[in-house]
Design a protein around this motif. Structure first.
Motif, PDB file in Angstrom:
ATOM      1  N   MET A 174      59.344  70.129  41.904  1.00 55.88           N
ATOM      2  CA  MET A 174      58.274  69.193  42.242  1.00 55.88           C
ATOM      3  C   MET A 174      58.592  68.483  43.549  1.00 55.88           C
ATOM      4  N   ASP A 206      56.097  63.225  42.799  1.00 57.65           N
ATOM      5  CA  ASP A 206      55.425  63.836  41.653  1.00 57.65           C
ATOM      6  C   ASP A 206      56.432  64.357  40.629  1.00 57.65           C
ATOM      7  N   THR A 207      56.002  64.381  39.383  1.00 52.43           N
ATOM      8  CA  THR A 207      56.832  64.881  38.291  1.00 52.43           C
ATOM      9  C   THR A 207      56.033  65.893  37.484  1.00 52.43           C
ATOM     10  N   LEU A 266      49.138  72.538  39.535  1.00 50.61           N
ATOM     11  CA  LEU A 266      50.031  72.130  40.616  1.00 50.61           C
ATOM     12  C   LEU A 266      49.711  72.956  41.854  1.00 50.61           C
ATOM     13  N   TRP A 306      52.884  69.619  44.133  1.00 51.04           N
ATOM     14  CA  TRP A 306      52.193  68.356  43.964  1.00 51.04           C
ATOM     15  C   TRP A 306      51.193  68.537  42.833  1.00 51.04           C
ATOM     16  N   ARG A 307      50.937  67.473  42.107  1.00 51.24           N
ATOM     17  CA  ARG A 307      49.891  67.510  41.084  1.00 51.24           C
ATOM     18  C   ARG A 307      48.550  67.646  41.783  1.00 51.24           C
ATOM     19  N   ASN A 347      44.382  67.253  36.960  1.00 56.84           N
ATOM     20  CA  ASN A 347      44.692  67.051  35.550  1.00 56.84           C
ATOM     21  C   ASN A 347      43.570  67.679  34.733  1.00 56.84           C
TER      22      ASN A 347
END
Length: 191
Positions: free
Chosen positions: A91, A95-96, A103, A131-132, A135
């Motif tokens: 990541m 970001d996680t 992603l 990076w996200r 969602n």
């Protein structure tokens, strides 16, 4: 070395069948395989603006889409990936990792595809980390469509919500412009 301005073409939109990573990636996959643009013009994969896309599936479930652009002096690739099961992809800070999340990342001087959740998804080269991007199972927002715009060196993925809102992810190599005296000698990579 300054680049020519990028021109993007709209491939089109696809309905998202399920609020899952696979549902979102499958809708995007269908767009990447289109033989026409939104305006009815012909689209040839690997020519003009149309990158060559590949798909990785685990047990028949789509976990990653990655693309090689038509023009690439850096041998760069874009990748969109994710999974409903626990993984440990690289990541980009801050970001996680999270399940149910599409992603996005970019690699330069990329080798062949290795594994989307490996430290180096393309066996060699420099990877941005992920990076996200979206969602997929956000409680208050439902994404209903995904849109794809492309250029010879970049891609824009746009998610549309049920209320008409949009979320964009842009994956491309930037144009740093040539160095100048006003930049105090700061310059970009030669390629």
């Amino acid at each position: 070395m300054s680049q020519s301005p990028e021109k993007f073409r709209l491939v089109g939109s696809a309905n998202i069948g399920a609020a899952t990573v696979a549902g979102h990636l499958d809708a995007l996959w269908s767009l990447t395989q289109s033989s026409t643009y939104y305006d009815g013009g012909s689209r040839t994969i690997g020519a003009g603006y149309a990158a060559t896309w590949s798909r990785y599936q685990s047990g028949g479930v789509t976990e990653a889409l990655y693309a090689t652009p038509v023009t690439s002096t850096l041998t760069h690739r874009w990748i969109l990936a994710g999974s409903a099961s626990s993984k440990s992809p690289s990541m980009a800070s801050p970001d996680t990792w999270s399940t149910a999340m599409v992603l996005s990342g970019i690699a330069k001087n990329a080798g062949s595809f290795n594994a989307w959740d490996a430290a180096s998804p393309f066996t060699s080269g420099s990877f941005s980390g992920y990076w996200r991007a979206c969602n997929c199972a956000h409680g208050s927002v439902t994404y209903t469509k995904i849109w794809l715009y492309e250029s010879s060196q970049g891609v824009v993925v746009r998610w549309e919500t049920s209320t008409g809102g949009f979320l964009d992810v842009i994956l491309t190599i930037g144009d740093p412009r040539p160095s100048s005296s006003s930049m105090r000698g700061v310059t970009c990579e030669s390629d």
